[in-house]
Structures are given as C-alpha cells and as structure tokens.
Scaffold this motif. Structure first.
Motif, PDB file in Angstrom:
ATOM      1  N   ALA A   1      -9.168  11.979   5.631  1.00 59.91           N
ATOM      2  CA  ALA A   1      -8.834  10.220   4.830  1.00 59.91           C
ATOM      3  C   ALA A   1      -7.750   9.473   5.645  1.00 59.91           C
ATOM      4  O   ALA A   1      -6.499  10.293   5.550  1.00 59.91           O
ATOM      5  CB  ALA A   1      -8.976  10.389   3.761  1.00 59.91           C
ATOM      6  N   GLN A   2      -7.193   8.520   6.841  1.00 51.08           N
ATOM      7  CA  GLN A   2      -6.064   8.012   7.226  1.00 51.08           C
ATOM      8  C   GLN A   2      -5.908   6.477   6.880  1.00 51.08           C
ATOM      9  O   GLN A   2      -6.467   6.055   6.071  1.00 51.08           O
ATOM     10  CB  GLN A   2      -6.720   8.116   8.191  1.00 51.08           C
ATOM     11  CG  GLN A   2      -6.823   9.322   9.415  1.00 51.08           C
ATOM     12  CD  GLN A   2      -5.847  10.499   9.230  1.00 51.08           C
ATOM     13  OE1 GLN A   2      -4.973   9.873   9.549  1.00 51.08           O
ATOM     14  NE2 GLN A   2      -6.323  11.531   9.064  1.00 51.08           N
ATOM     15  N   SER A   3      -4.488   6.600   6.928  1.00 50.59           N
ATOM     16  CA  SER A   3      -3.341   5.441   6.479  1.00 50.59           C
ATOM     17  C   SER A   3      -3.491   4.444   7.198  1.00 50.59           C
ATOM     18  O   SER A   3      -2.284   5.232   8.205  1.00 50.59           O
ATOM     19  CB  SER A   3      -3.180   5.636   5.397  1.00 50.59           C
ATOM     20  OG  SER A   3      -3.050   6.088   4.450  1.00 50.59           O
TER      21      SER A   3
ATOM     22  N   ALA B   1      -0.955   4.840  -2.107  1.00 49.54           N
ATOM     23  CA  ALA B   1      -0.856   4.127  -1.299  1.00 49.54           C
ATOM     24  C   ALA B   1      -2.387   3.815  -0.909  1.00 49.54           C
ATOM     25  O   ALA B   1      -3.027   2.997  -0.403  1.00 49.54           O
ATOM     26  CB  ALA B   1      -0.201   4.194  -0.284  1.00 49.54           C
ATOM     27  N   PHE B   2      -3.508   4.584  -1.039  1.00 41.72           N
ATOM     28  CA  PHE B   2      -4.200   4.817  -0.542  1.00 41.72           C
ATOM     29  C   PHE B   2      -5.495   3.943  -1.796  1.00 41.72           C
ATOM     30  O   PHE B   2      -6.541   3.084  -1.665  1.00 41.72           O
ATOM     31  CB  PHE B   2      -5.475   5.774  -0.656  1.00 41.72           C
ATOM     32  CG  PHE B   2      -5.506   6.621   0.672  1.00 41.72           C
ATOM     33  CD1 PHE B   2      -6.569   6.052   1.415  1.00 41.72           C
ATOM     34  CD2 PHE B   2      -4.211   7.390   0.816  1.00 41.72           C
ATOM     35  CE1 PHE B   2      -6.732   6.355   2.841  1.00 41.72           C
ATOM     36  CE2 PHE B   2      -4.324   8.333   2.766  1.00 41.72           C
ATOM     37  CZ  PHE B   2      -5.428   7.581   3.351  1.00 41.72           C
ATOM     38  N   MET B   3      -4.741   4.192  -2.932  1.00 38.09           N
ATOM     39  CA  MET B   3      -5.299   3.390  -4.192  1.00 38.09           C
ATOM     40  C   MET B   3      -4.485   1.646  -4.565  1.00 38.09           C
ATOM     41  O   MET B   3      -5.604   0.734  -4.184  1.00 38.09           O
ATOM     42  CB  MET B   3      -4.966   3.982  -5.197  1.00 38.09           C
ATOM     43  CG  MET B   3      -5.370   3.487  -6.568  1.00 38.09           C
ATOM     44  SD  MET B   3      -5.223   4.319  -8.099  1.00 38.09           S
ATOM     45  CE  MET B   3      -6.446   6.334  -7.944  1.00 38.09           C
ATOM     46  N   MET B   4      -4.004   1.914  -3.953  1.00 34.68           N
ATOM     47  CA  MET B   4      -3.467   0.623  -4.108  1.00 34.68           C
ATOM     48  C   MET B   4      -4.275  -0.614  -2.549  1.00 34.68           C
ATOM     49  O   MET B   4      -4.758  -1.527  -2.857  1.00 34.68           O
ATOM     50  CB  MET B   4      -1.912   0.294  -3.837  1.00 34.68           C
ATOM     51  CG  MET B   4      -1.006   0.792  -4.559  1.00 34.68           C
ATOM     52  SD  MET B   4      -1.322  -0.618  -5.910  1.00 34.68           S
ATOM     53  CE  MET B   4      -2.098   0.808  -7.201  1.00 34.68           C
TER      54      MET B   4
ATOM     55  N   SER C   1      -7.736   1.910   4.164  1.00 34.46           N
ATOM     56  CA  SER C   1      -7.418   3.340   4.267  1.00 34.46           C
ATOM     57  C   SER C   1      -8.809   3.089   4.808  1.00 34.46           C
ATOM     58  O   SER C   1      -9.817   2.507   4.390  1.00 34.46           O
ATOM     59  CB  SER C   1      -7.797   3.169   2.875  1.00 34.46           C
ATOM     60  OG  SER C   1      -8.101   4.352   1.746  1.00 34.46           O
ATOM     61  N   VAL C   2      -8.672   4.105   5.831  1.00 34.65           N
ATOM     62  CA  VAL C   2     -10.118   5.257   6.558  1.00 34.65           C
ATOM     63  C   VAL C   2     -10.440   6.471   5.718  1.00 34.65           C
ATOM     64  O   VAL C   2     -10.168   7.064   6.329  1.00 34.65           O
ATOM     65  CB  VAL C   2     -10.044   4.916   7.623  1.00 34.65           C
ATOM     66  CG1 VAL C   2     -11.419   5.198   8.528  1.00 34.65           C
ATOM     67  CG2 VAL C   2      -9.685   3.774   8.021  1.00 34.65           C
TER      68      VAL C   2
ATOM     69  N   ILE D   1      -6.769  12.022  -2.858  1.00 35.48           N
ATOM     70  CA  ILE D   1      -7.705  11.183  -2.636  1.00 35.48           C
ATOM     71  C   ILE D   1      -7.677  11.390  -1.282  1.00 35.48           C
ATOM     72  O   ILE D   1      -8.383  11.191  -1.109  1.00 35.48           O
ATOM     73  CB  ILE D   1      -7.000   9.897  -2.708  1.00 35.48           C
ATOM     74  CG1 ILE D   1      -6.733   9.395  -3.900  1.00 35.48           C
ATOM     75  CG2 ILE D   1      -8.237   8.054  -1.906  1.00 35.48           C
ATOM     76  CD1 ILE D   1      -6.307   7.677  -4.890  1.00 35.48           C
ATOM     77  N   ASN D   2      -6.511  11.457  -0.259  1.00 35.03           N
ATOM     78  CA  ASN D   2      -6.232  12.206   0.859  1.00 35.03           C
ATOM     79  C   ASN D   2      -6.429  13.718   0.878  1.00 35.03           C
ATOM     80  O   ASN D   2      -6.486  13.097   2.165  1.00 35.03           O
ATOM     81  CB  ASN D   2      -5.133  11.614   1.826  1.00 35.03           C
ATOM     82  CG  ASN D   2      -3.390  12.360   0.929  1.00 35.03           C
ATOM     83  OD1 ASN D   2      -3.928  12.937  -0.062  1.00 35.03           O
ATOM     84  ND2 ASN D   2      -2.806  11.717   2.259  1.00 35.03           N
TER      85      ASN D   2
END
Length: 294
Positions: free
Chosen positions: A138-140, A253-256, A173-174, A241-242
């Motif tokens: 996954a990417q931010s 950061a992904f969760m936020m 979030s991707v 998550i990532n």
C-alpha cells in the motif's frame, strides 16, 4: 547710392537669418510620451502592460498605463476598443486563462493606436509522490501544486473540478489498485486534470488448506507448513497496515487517513479495519497501539 547698397545688404542679412531660423526649427529626435512641446502638441502614446504579454504558469494581474492619458479603454473579447466603447480601465485585469487584452489610450486631443497584449496561461496540474506505477504494498500518496489555492481529487473515475470532488487535505491511502484524478485550483481557475494510476500487487498470499482459512493479519513469528513442502506464506503483524514488516508511524498515518470511513465509502481501507467491524474508529486504534513496535 551708398544708402541703397546699405539697404540691400540689410535686406539680404535679414533673409539669411530668417532661413537659418526656419531650418533650425526642424529638429529630429524622439519626444517623451505625454510631453507638451509647444510645437507639435501632446504625443499620443499607446498603453503599456505590466507584466508584458507572454506564457505563464500562474494567473496574472495585468496593469495598464499611458503617460498623460485621461483614460484607458480595453477589451478581452478580441473586439477593438475606442474611447467610447470597451471597458474603462481602473484596476489591474485578472488573467486566469489564455486571452488577449486590446487597449487604447484616450487624450483630450484624440486617441492613441490600439495596443495588443497576448497571454498564454498554462496552469500547473498537481504532482503526486510517489508517482504513478506498480507497487507491492500500500502507498501513502501526497499531492502538491505550487501556487495553487486548493486541490480537488477523485478515486471513483469521475472528473474533479474546483467545486466537485474531495478537497485534498492530507495523504491519500492507496491499499488496492486505483486511479487518482486531481485538479489544482488557482483563484477558482482549474488546471488540467492529472491522472495517477497505482497498481498494487501484494507480495502476500493467503494459504489455502482443507482444515480452514487463516487471518490476513496473523503474527509474522508464526509460519504454516504445507503438506507437500516446507515453504510458508508471507504473513504480517496485526496493525501492519502498509505491510512493511513493522507496526509504526506509517501504519498510524494510514489509519488517520482512513479515520471514520465505513465500508460503504469507495475510499474504505480494509487493512486499516483491524477489528473487521466495517468502520475505522477508536477500536482499530486501540488494536494498533497494542501491537505498536512489533
């Protein structure tokens, strides 16, 4: 006889001085715009523009001036202005898209010729980091557009505008393959639409077996052995998550970025839903904290 000779000499001298003065009045050179010479009158100068016409990547505020003029008239629709038609110039002209300003200076004794100023405005579209491509996790995604007032984006295939779409406020979030379409807004003027295509090809694989299914968030310290060999599938810590092998600030950061989003939303991130209740909330955050640093 002597008197006659004197009279003729004086007359010739007078004529010589006259022609000398007449020739001396015909001088060359360039007169300053607006200068009252006392000979030819006021010079009628065309308006000048600041900034000058050209190509720009941001909207421009164009100022017009003409020394000594009583007023300036202008148009932006390709029509020719005169001192009774056109827009009366009073404040800088906002140029947010490609256009030509035509202007004329008006004096008490007449008007100047018409001046034209052509502006080409290529507003910069947003850029993305990381850039479009294929990734195994996954990417931010961060969007930027220098000088813009705001950025709008979509992930559902629709075209964003400066009034439609999601206003960009932080990382996107991707976690699955998707396309981000984004537009930068400059004083409500939109740039061209930028497309960023992200293909997520996860390196993890789910293990299939007749005994049952395994959770995608099982501990990395555990491994499963296949009946036909000793290889094991890739697994991740709960809260990773990532899927980079760590439960840390990147997962936070992904969760936020997904906070408060439910599974009915196209931006819903399954990986951030740690307790699988179809919404990203404080319960998922509590689970993340339990596994922090693993």
């Amino acid at each position: 006889m002597k008197n006659i000779t004197k009279i003729i000499s004086v007359a010739l001298l007078f004529l010589s001085c006259y022609f000398t003065l007449v020739n001396a009045s015909e001088v060359g050179g360039t007169l300053n715009p607006g200068l009252d010479t006392g000979i030819e009158g006021t010079v009628l100068s065309e308006p000048i523009a600041t900034p000058i016409g050209g190509m720009y990547t941001l909207p421009q505020n164009v100022s017009l001036s003409a020394s000594g003029a009583e007023s300036i008239r202008y148009t932006i629709d390709e029509s020719i202005p005169d001192c009774s038609t056109g827009n009366l110039y009073s404040t800088p002209i906002f140029v947010g898209s490609s256009q030509t300003i035509k202007a004329i200076a008006c004096y008490t004794i007449g008007s100047s010729s018409v001046a034209s100023f052509a502006y080409t405005i290529n507003l910069l579209p947003p850029s993305a980091n990381p850039s479009t491509g294929t990734y195994t996790s996954a990417q931010s995604v961060a969007l930027t557009a220098s000088g813009s007032d705001s950025i709008y984006y979509t992930t559902d295939g629709s075209i964003p505008t400066c009034t439609a779409g999601v206003i960009y406020s932080g990382i996107i979030s991707v976690s699955s393959t998707k396309t981000i379409k984004a537009v930068a807004c400059y004083s409500a003027m939109p740039s061209s639409v930028a497309n960023f295509v992200y293909t997520i090809s996860s390196s993890s694989s789910s293990s299939g077996g007749s005994s049952g299914s395994s959770s995608s968030s099982s501990s990395s310290s555990s491994s499963s052995s296949g009946s036909s060999g000793g290889s094991s599938s890739t697994t991740y810590e709960t809260g990773d998550i990532n899927e980079d092998g760590n439960v840390d600030e990147y997962d936070f950061a992904f969760m936020m970025a997904a906070w408060g989003i439910s599974d009915s939303d196209s931006n819903f991130d399954d990986d951030a839903d740690l307790n699988s209740d179809n919404i990203i909330d404080e319960y998922d955050f509590a689970i993340l904290m339990l596994h922090w640093g693993e």
